[in-house]
Design an enzyme around this catalytic site. Structure first.
Site, PDB file in Angstrom:
ATOM      1  N   LYS A 168      -3.144   3.422  -3.080  1.00  0.00           N
ATOM      2  CA  LYS A 168      -4.316   4.214  -3.452  1.00  0.00           C
ATOM      3  C   LYS A 168      -4.073   5.671  -3.082  1.00  0.00           C
ATOM      4  O   LYS A 168      -3.593   5.975  -1.998  1.00  0.00           O
ATOM      5  CB  LYS A 168      -5.562   3.696  -2.725  1.00  0.00           C
ATOM      6  CG  LYS A 168      -5.908   2.247  -3.039  1.00  0.00           C
ATOM      7  CD  LYS A 168      -7.135   1.814  -2.243  1.00  0.00           C
ATOM      8  CE  LYS A 168      -7.514   0.374  -2.554  1.00  0.00           C
ATOM      9  NZ  LYS A 168      -6.497  -0.584  -2.058  1.00  0.00           N
ATOM     10  N   ASP A 209       0.842  -1.193   0.000  1.00  0.00           N
ATOM     11  CA  ASP A 209       0.000   0.000   0.000  1.00  0.00           C
ATOM     12  C   ASP A 209       0.880   1.247   0.000  1.00  0.00           C
ATOM     13  O   ASP A 209       2.107   1.172   0.143  1.00  0.00           O
ATOM     14  CB  ASP A 209      -0.897   0.013   1.237  1.00  0.00           C
ATOM     15  CG  ASP A 209      -2.196  -0.748   1.026  1.00  0.00           C
ATOM     16  OD1 ASP A 209      -2.489  -1.116  -0.128  1.00  0.00           O
ATOM     17  OD2 ASP A 209      -2.909  -0.977   2.015  1.00  0.00           O
ATOM     18  N   MET A 234      -9.620   9.043   7.917  1.00  0.00           N
ATOM     19  CA  MET A 234     -10.051   9.532   6.596  1.00  0.00           C
ATOM     20  C   MET A 234     -11.156  10.575   6.754  1.00  0.00           C
ATOM     21  O   MET A 234     -12.140  10.589   6.012  1.00  0.00           O
ATOM     22  CB  MET A 234     -10.532   8.360   5.718  1.00  0.00           C
ATOM     23  CG  MET A 234      -9.446   7.334   5.457  1.00  0.00           C
ATOM     24  SD  MET A 234     -10.065   5.829   4.666  1.00  0.00           S
ATOM     25  CE  MET A 234     -10.745   4.966   6.107  1.00  0.00           C
TER      26      MET A 234
END
Length: 272
Positions: A65, A38, A172
């Site tokens: 991502k 990641d 997030m």
């Protein structure tokens, strides 16, 4: 001739500091032939290990991502793990934080097992706990908070119950901060509930912003707060050395909120 059976390890990289990687996770990385990594947490751990002289011989596949852009869709990542294992490879799927905390580790484990691939989870230190800790914020504290909830900024924040003694950690959550603060302020926590935002925890741009549910969105806009960041809501924020004196009625005058994290001083705290 049948290829030897491979295996997948789902390894939590922690918050990005290689020293916070577990010993079991390090051993998996050292024995891996392929590392599927990641972006957040994972890449900085790999770079940090290299800087420390740790030699990793595995091929590294970057599937990181970015906000609004996925280099490789999740279904493709799942298929890649299965294919590599079927080719007989020892595969580490290196994920930021802990694989089971908003890391889709459960999905990847189920996919591997449904395909008949041997898979194992190696837990990591989630940023939901470790990033507040580096800012001096315990998620629970005797007489202050006895429970905490971890959510994302995309969740139904308005449905989270509890008062200021029930800590809320938002991952997030920068893009939806104003909405989350408004929703939480309408409940038992109230607009005066302390809030902290810890940006880039354990990274070079680490920064802490402290306010209340009524002020934090404006403060974040003025300071240009950006992801990655962890948001903490509750009275435990007042225990941080970054908290201004008097927040939640607690005396923090022996701390300097502008000093480095974890470095209390004898000067009186000034508002952030």
């Amino acid at each position: 001739m049948t290829a030897p059976a491979g295996k997948v390890w789902l390894v939590g990289a922690g918050p990005g500091d290689p020293d916070l990687l577990t010993v079991k996770g390090l051993r998996a990385l050292e024995s891996a032939e392929v590392i599927v990594a990641d972006r957040l947490g994972a890449r900085s751990v790999l770079d940090g290990l290299t800087a420390q002289g740790v030699r990793l011989t595995a091929e590294i596949v970057d599937v990181g991502k970015l906000p609004g852009h996925h280099a490789m869709p999740q279904d493709a990542i799942n298929a890649l793990l299965v294919q590599l294992a079927r080719d007989g490879k020892r595969v580490v799927r290196l994920k930021g934080g802990d694989p089971y905390v908003f890391g889709r580790g459960g999905e990847e484990l189920a996919w591997c097992r449904d395909a008949g691939v041997d898979a194992e989870v190696v837990p990591g230190i989630t940023s939901a706990v470790s990033v507040p800790a580096i800012a001096g914020i315990p998620l629970t504290h005797r007489g202050v908070a006895t429970a905490f909830t971890i959510a994302t900024g995309h969740d139904q924040i308005a449905e989270l119950g509890g008062g200021r003694d029930h800590t809320v950690v938002l991952l997030m959550g920068v893009g939806t901060l104003a909405h989350s603060a408004f929703s939480l302020a309408r409940g038992a926590r109230g607009p005066g509930c302390p809030v902290a935002i810890v940006e880039d925890g354990y990274g070079p741009a680490q920064r802490v912003t402290v306010g209340t549910l009524a002020t934090i969105a404006q403060q974040a806009a003025q300071r240009g707060v950006s992801s990655p960041a962890v948001v903490v809501v509750g009275d435990v924020v007042a225990l941080s050395p970054y908290a201004p004196a008097g927040l939640a009625g607690r005396d923090l005058t022996r701390f300097d909120p502008l000093a480095p994290v974890g470095a209390p001083t004898g000067r009186k705290a000034a508002p952030l």
